[in-house]
Design an enzyme around this catalytic site. Structure first.
Site, short mmCIF file in Angstrom:
data_model
loop_
_atom_site.label_atom_id
_atom_site.label_comp_id
_atom_site.label_asym_id
_atom_site.label_seq_id
_atom_site.Cartn_x
_atom_site.Cartn_y
_atom_site.Cartn_z
N ASP A 92 0.82 -1.21 0.00
CA ASP A 92 0.00 0.00 0.00
C ASP A 92 0.86 1.27 0.00
OD1 ASP A 92 -2.50 1.29 0.08
OD2 ASP A 92 -3.30 -0.23 1.43
N ASP A 122 -10.11 3.19 -3.79
CA ASP A 122 -10.74 2.01 -3.20
C ASP A 122 -12.18 1.82 -3.67
OD1 ASP A 122 -8.42 1.89 -1.77
OD2 ASP A 122 -9.40 1.65 0.18
C1 GLA Z 1 -6.04 0.90 1.42
C2 GLA Z 1 -6.16 -0.07 0.25
C3 GLA Z 1 -7.24 -1.08 0.53
C4 GLA Z 1 -6.94 -1.83 1.83
C5 GLA Z 1 -6.75 -0.83 2.97
C6 GLA Z 1 -6.24 -1.50 4.24
O1 GLA Z 1 -7.18 1.69 1.55
O2 GLA Z 1 -6.39 0.60 -0.96
O3 GLA Z 1 -7.37 -1.99 -0.54
O4 GLA Z 1 -5.78 -2.60 1.65
O5 GLA Z 1 -5.83 0.19 2.64
O6 GLA Z 1 -6.06 -0.61 5.28
#
Ligand code: GLA
Length: 384
Positions: free
Chosen positions: A126, A183
């Protein structure tokens, strides 16, 4: 490591968020196999964020939370491997993960070694809390280099949400897939937004560096960590069709232990999976983009993709809130390389109903209901 087709599997985040534990992961491994999902290609089982303790161990290593994973991660990895599956985990290029757990900045080599020692096969990486002093491309290169030297093949899944123009620099980092957009959540609004943004990003994808439109929300039904309003069955099918056709990795995000029949039917459509996993990985395109109009301009995009055996995959989408007319979804065959002079046309098979249809007048047209889609495999045949 060379990854030839978009990775497929299951990831814990969409439904479970921080509520993960050994029992859930082991049962999900069993379920991937027992439901036949693994045999269809869903073979990566990935634990997302929130698996670690808040502090590193005495040697600076990441430590699995013993309340969640009482036997440690090697135990989980061994179990996942014993089912014939691959085991994935999560970290982040910053000081902390997105949920505030310790992350890998300045610990890349230690963490890569730790993941390798547990038997990890896939690392989602991430972009939260990353230092502004080191450019994003360098942060991803740091972990890619550490993984390439950790003594184990670990698929590197970059997750910088398309930020800082990820698409332009991700390939040279060594990442095998990369999040092209923000997301996802389980709502039509989110599917709509990601669908509109994907068209341009996917042009930067290729074999071994797949554009990741985010984990699937199919079957969540508005429940779980990113379960918002939920989606209708048509919307889930559209989502699956589009992700598959555009060449995104297919990572299931629902609770597979409790799948409904309709969820199962969507996720296990072999013909749609075959479009996604086509060995040539040619880019999907819209005829509009050659007229200077990008796919996001239209609420009725039609994507076309050349397949390895010479067939075409053709997806028709109605992203608008109103039912379309025959006019709204129109594809001229001469715009996709089949002019009148070639004497050929398309024999379409609908990949959801099995219905066959011959295009007779050089134009493929359909009237789609709001938020619905059709996906065809088309054979090139002599005109009757
Ligand atoms: C980010 C990522 C998600 C997930 C969260 C976990 O938002 O884009 O896919 O992995 O972190 O905290």
């Amino acid at each position: 490591m060379l990854v030839k087709t978009p990775p497929m599997g299951w990831n814990s985040w969409n439904t479970f968020g921080p509520d993960i534990n050994e029992d859930l992961i082991l049962k999900s491994a069993d379920t991937l196999v027992d439901t036949g999902l693994a045999a269809l290609g869903y073979n990566y089982l990935v634990i997302d964020d929130c698996w670690a303790l808040r502090e590193r161990g005495p040697e600076g290593q990441l430590v699995p939370d013993p309340a969640k994973f009482p036997h440690g991660m090697k135990y989980v990895a061994d179990y996942v491997h014993s089912k014939g599956l691959e085991f994935g985990m999560y970290s982040c290029a910053g000081f902390l993960t997105c949920a505030g757990y310790p992350a890998s900045f300045d610990h890349e080599w230690t963490d890569a070694k730790t993941f390798a020692s547990w038997g990890v096969d896939f690392l989602k990486y991430d972009y939260c809390y990353h230092p502004n002093t080191v450019p994003g491309p360098v942060l991803y290169k740091r972990m890619a280099l550490a993984l390439a030297n950790c003594g184990r093949d670990i698929l590197f899944s970059a997750c910088s949400w398309g930020a800082d123009e990820t698409r332009k620099w991700i390939k040279e980092t060594g990442a095998n897939m990369w999040r092209s957009t923000e997301d996802i959540n389980d709502s039509w609004k989110s599917i709509y937004t990601l669908s509109k943004k994907a068209g341009q990003a996917i042009r930067y994808g290729s074999i071994n560096c797949f554009p990741d439109m985010d984990m699937l929300v199919v079957g969540m039904g508005g429940k779980g960590n990113v379960g918002f309003a939920g989606c209708t069955e048509d919307e889930y099918r559209l989502h699956f069709n589009l992700w598959a056709l555009l060449g995104s990795p297919l990572m299931i995000g629902c609770d597979i232990r409790n799948m409904s029949e309709s969820t199962r039917a969507i996720l296990t459509n072999k013909d749609v999976i075959a479009i996604n996993q086509d060995p040539d990985y040619n880019q999907a395109y819209t005829a509009e983009q050659y007229k200077g109009q990008w796919p996001e301009a239209s609420d009725f995009p039609i994507y076309v993709k050349l397949l390895a055996n010479g067939d075409l995959a053709i997806g028709l989408f109605n992203l608008s809130d109103t039912d379309g007319s025959w006019y709204s979804s129109t594809l001229q065959l001469d715009e996709i390389g089949l002019p009148e002079s070639c004497g050929r046309t398309l024999l379409l098979t609908d990949l959801w109903t099995g219905e066959k249809k011959l295009v007779t007048n050089g134009i493929l047209q359909d009237a789609l209901k709001a938020h619905s889609s059709r996906l065809f495999r088309a054979k090139i045949v002599d005109k009757p």
